[in-house]
Design a protein around this motif. Structure first.
Motif, mmCIF file in Angstrom:
data_model
loop_
_atom_site.group_PDB
_atom_site.id
_atom_site.type_symbol
_atom_site.label_atom_id
_atom_site.label_comp_id
_atom_site.label_asym_id
_atom_site.label_seq_id
_atom_site.Cartn_x
_atom_site.Cartn_y
_atom_site.Cartn_z
ATOM 1 N N LEU A 204 2.381 40.312 47.493
ATOM 2 C CA LEU A 204 2.317 41.543 48.284
ATOM 3 C C LEU A 204 2.203 41.285 49.777
ATOM 4 C CD1 LEU A 204 -0.078 43.797 46.132
ATOM 5 C CD2 LEU A 204 2.406 43.959 46.325
ATOM 6 N N GLY A 205 1.489 40.245 50.157
ATOM 7 C CA GLY A 205 1.236 39.991 51.564
ATOM 8 C C GLY A 205 2.484 39.658 52.354
ATOM 9 N N GLN A 206 2.662 40.350 53.458
ATOM 10 C CA GLN A 206 3.774 40.096 54.366
ATOM 11 C C GLN A 206 3.198 39.788 55.749
ATOM 12 O OE1 GLN A 206 6.970 40.094 53.214
ATOM 13 N NE2 GLN A 206 6.129 40.561 51.184
ATOM 14 N N GLY A 207 2.966 38.505 56.000
ATOM 15 C CA GLY A 207 2.349 38.112 57.256
ATOM 16 C C GLY A 207 0.840 38.017 57.198
ATOM 17 N N VAL A 208 0.252 38.369 56.044
ATOM 18 C CA VAL A 208 -1.180 38.213 55.809
ATOM 19 C C VAL A 208 -1.377 37.642 54.413
ATOM 20 C CG1 VAL A 208 -1.796 40.141 57.317
ATOM 21 C CG2 VAL A 208 -1.480 40.542 54.870
ATOM 22 N N GLU A 209 -2.556 37.059 54.182
ATOM 23 C CA GLU A 209 -2.872 36.541 52.853
ATOM 24 C C GLU A 209 -3.207 37.694 51.908
ATOM 25 O OE1 GLU A 209 -6.688 37.675 54.366
ATOM 26 O OE2 GLU A 209 -5.064 36.548 55.341
ATOM 27 N N ASP A 210 -2.793 37.566 50.639
ATOM 28 C CA ASP A 210 -3.179 38.572 49.652
ATOM 29 C C ASP A 210 -4.032 37.982 48.537
ATOM 30 O OD1 ASP A 210 -1.337 37.271 47.945
ATOM 31 O OD2 ASP A 210 0.241 38.734 48.359
ATOM 32 N N SER A 211 -4.310 36.666 48.601
ATOM 33 C CA SER A 211 -5.183 36.011 47.627
ATOM 34 C C SER A 211 -5.959 34.906 48.322
ATOM 35 C CB SER A 211 -4.374 35.415 46.466
ATOM 36 O OG SER A 211 -3.766 36.437 45.692
ATOM 37 N N CYS A 212 -7.168 34.659 47.829
ATOM 38 C CA CYS A 212 -8.006 33.637 48.440
ATOM 39 C C CYS A 212 -9.004 33.117 47.418
ATOM 40 C CB CYS A 212 -8.749 34.230 49.636
ATOM 41 S SG CYS A 212 -9.868 33.089 50.464
ATOM 42 N N MET A 213 -9.266 31.814 47.473
ATOM 43 C CA MET A 213 -10.363 31.209 46.727
ATOM 44 C C MET A 213 -11.177 30.355 47.683
ATOM 45 S SD MET A 213 -8.823 29.980 43.050
ATOM 46 C CE MET A 213 -8.211 31.164 41.853
ATOM 47 N N SER A 214 -12.491 30.396 47.531
ATOM 48 C CA SER A 214 -13.347 29.622 48.415
ATOM 49 C C SER A 214 -14.612 29.187 47.696
ATOM 50 C CB SER A 214 -13.712 30.431 49.665
ATOM 51 O OG SER A 214 -14.348 31.654 49.318
ATOM 52 N N VAL A 215 -15.238 28.154 48.248
ATOM 53 C CA VAL A 215 -16.523 27.660 47.755
ATOM 54 C C VAL A 215 -17.468 27.591 48.943
ATOM 55 C CG1 VAL A 215 -17.748 25.756 46.652
ATOM 56 C CG2 VAL A 215 -15.438 26.354 45.889
ATOM 57 N N TRP A 216 -18.678 28.104 48.754
ATOM 58 C CA TRP A 216 -19.663 28.167 49.827
ATOM 59 C C TRP A 216 -20.889 27.363 49.439
ATOM 60 C CZ3 TRP A 216 -20.175 34.225 49.570
ATOM 61 C CH2 TRP A 216 -18.899 34.812 49.616
ATOM 62 N N SER A 217 -21.492 26.698 50.403
ATOM 63 C CA SER A 217 -22.774 26.043 50.163
ATOM 64 C C SER A 217 -23.890 26.898 50.743
ATOM 65 C CB SER A 217 -22.797 24.640 50.775
ATOM 66 O OG SER A 217 -22.681 24.694 52.186
ATOM 67 N N MET A 218 -25.022 26.949 50.023
ATOM 68 C CA MET A 218 -26.160 27.758 50.427
ATOM 69 C C MET A 218 -27.322 26.856 50.834
ATOM 70 S SD MET A 218 -24.691 30.661 49.865
ATOM 71 C CE MET A 218 -25.987 31.884 50.024
ATOM 72 N N PRO A 219 -28.236 27.342 51.675
ATOM 73 C CA PRO A 219 -29.368 26.523 52.107
ATOM 74 C C PRO A 219 -30.214 25.985 50.954
ATOM 75 C CG PRO A 219 -29.189 28.476 53.475
ATOM 76 C CD PRO A 219 -28.215 28.650 52.358
ATOM 77 N N SER A 220 -30.301 26.741 49.861
ATOM 78 C CA SER A 220 -31.108 26.329 48.718
ATOM 79 C C SER A 220 -30.465 25.214 47.912
ATOM 80 C CB SER A 220 -31.347 27.522 47.799
ATOM 81 O OG SER A 220 -30.113 27.982 47.255
ATOM 82 N N SER A 229 -8.322 38.857 45.476
ATOM 83 C CA SER A 229 -6.873 39.042 45.495
ATOM 84 C C SER A 229 -6.524 40.522 45.510
ATOM 85 C CB SER A 229 -6.226 38.381 44.286
ATOM 86 O OG SER A 229 -4.808 38.520 44.351
ATOM 87 N N PHE A 230 -5.330 40.822 46.024
ATOM 88 C CA PHE A 230 -4.730 42.147 45.949
ATOM 89 C C PHE A 230 -3.660 42.237 44.854
ATOM 90 C CE2 PHE A 230 -5.325 42.927 50.803
ATOM 91 C CZ PHE A 230 -6.553 43.525 50.590
#
Length: 332
Positions: A204-220, A229-230
């Motif tokens: 769907l995305g035309q010039g923008v991302e329509d899906s994303c995966m990420s991993v985050w680290s937390m202070p704990s 995703s769209f």
């Protein structure tokens, strides 16, 4: 409480007009850049005045607060004008196009003595309140990891700038990652430190991302995996929190509706966690009105909006560079 709507938007029509009124608010005016649309929208929703000039709207001495739901690139200037006019501000997420602008908005509101809120609806859901309570009560012990499943199909009536206009803040990262960042912060009571990410235009995305995966680290030390995703027409949203004493498995809870199922799994077996089915937006408005009266704070305040935007900005940067990226909260 007398309200003006800055933006003749779908979310205002489908959720916020009813919520403001249910919480005792009186909507006096609505703003659109198109004079005809402003007039038609006002007539359709029983609003007295339709404006196309923001200064004229704010100059009218009949507003205590404004709700901003225009496209993302307009939020900063409109919020700053409302704050300068002495109005309380409830702003859609993301607050601005940059963390620096969001910080400026929130600090300006604080200096002016007006209430500033971010319309993060998920933390108002009965499901998420029940999950947070279970985590806080130690029912799963120390949280080790979180998984967020927020891949959906963007409804056709929302297609447009979200899919093809990066200058307006289009893309799934500013639209949905901010929600997931706020939700994780709400449950864990801590802020992501750094992130890694990939994104894609997967249909769907035309010039923008329509899906994303990420991993985050937390202070704990907890790890967070997020998927937005769209383009996923048949996926089921959900949230999982895994700890040293148990797991919480929630399904269909990343939604504007008070639905879903929550299961607590421990060595004793499985238990269904019940929750209230109240309207998310009415609860948000009840809290905002109380804050306007000097009683408490919005369910999501300006700092919450800054921090959710900061996480999304880090995810976007990490996806662009392919590098692990620290989250910059702009000094707040």
């Amino acid at each position: 409480m007398r309200w003006g709507l800055i933006g003749a938007s779908n979310i205002a029509a489908n959720h916020m007009i009813g919520a403001i009124r249910a919480a005792g608010g009186d909507i006096r005016s609505v703003l659109s850049s198109d004079a005809d649309r402003a007039k038609a929208y006002a007539a359709e929703h029983g609003i007295t005045q339709g404006h196309y000039d923001l200064d004229a709207m704010l100059a009218a001495d009949d507003l205590d607060a404004v709700y901003i739901s225009t496209t993302n690139e307009k939020h900063f200037a409109q919020a700053m004008a409302a704050i300068a006019a002495g109005k309380h501000v409830l702003c859609e997420k993301p607050l601005a196009m940059t963390v620096a602008d969001a910080v400026t908005m929130v600090r300006a509101a604080d200096a002016a003595g007006v209430v500033f809120g971010t319309n993060h609806h998920l933390r108002n859901a009965g499901s998420h309140l029940a999950i947070r309570d279970a985590v806080a009560a130690g029912r799963i012990g120390q949280v080790l990891s979180v998984r967020v499943f927020h891949a959906v199909y963007l409804p056709p009536f929302l297609h447009g700038w979200r899919l093809d206009n990066p200058s307006a803040g289009g893309g799934v990262i500013p639209d949905i990652v901010v929600h997931d960042a706020d939700t994780v912060r709400f449950h864990l009571g801590e802020d992501p430190v750094d992130v890694v990410a990939i994104d894609a235009a997967s249909g769907l995305g035309q010039g923008v991302e329509d899906s994303c995966m990420s991993v985050w680290s937390m202070p704990s030390g907890a790890m967070v995996m997020a998927h937005e995703s769209f383009t996923h027409a048949y996926a089921q949203t959900g949230l999982e929190l895994h700890g040293t004493k148990g797991s919480i498995i929630a399904r269909n809870v990343m939604t504007q509706r008070p639905v879903g199922q929550i299961t607590l799994r421990t060595e004793a077996g499985e238990e269904t966690i019940s929750f209230s089915d109240h309207n998310l937006y009415v609860r948000a408005m009840d809290h905002f009105h109380a804050a306007m009266r000097g009683e408490g704070r919005p369910s999501a305040d300006g700092i919450d909006g800054i921090k959710s935007l900061a996480v999304a900005a880090a995810v976007a940067q990490a996806a662009k560079t392919g590098e692990r990226t620290a989250v910059d909260y702009g000094g707040v």
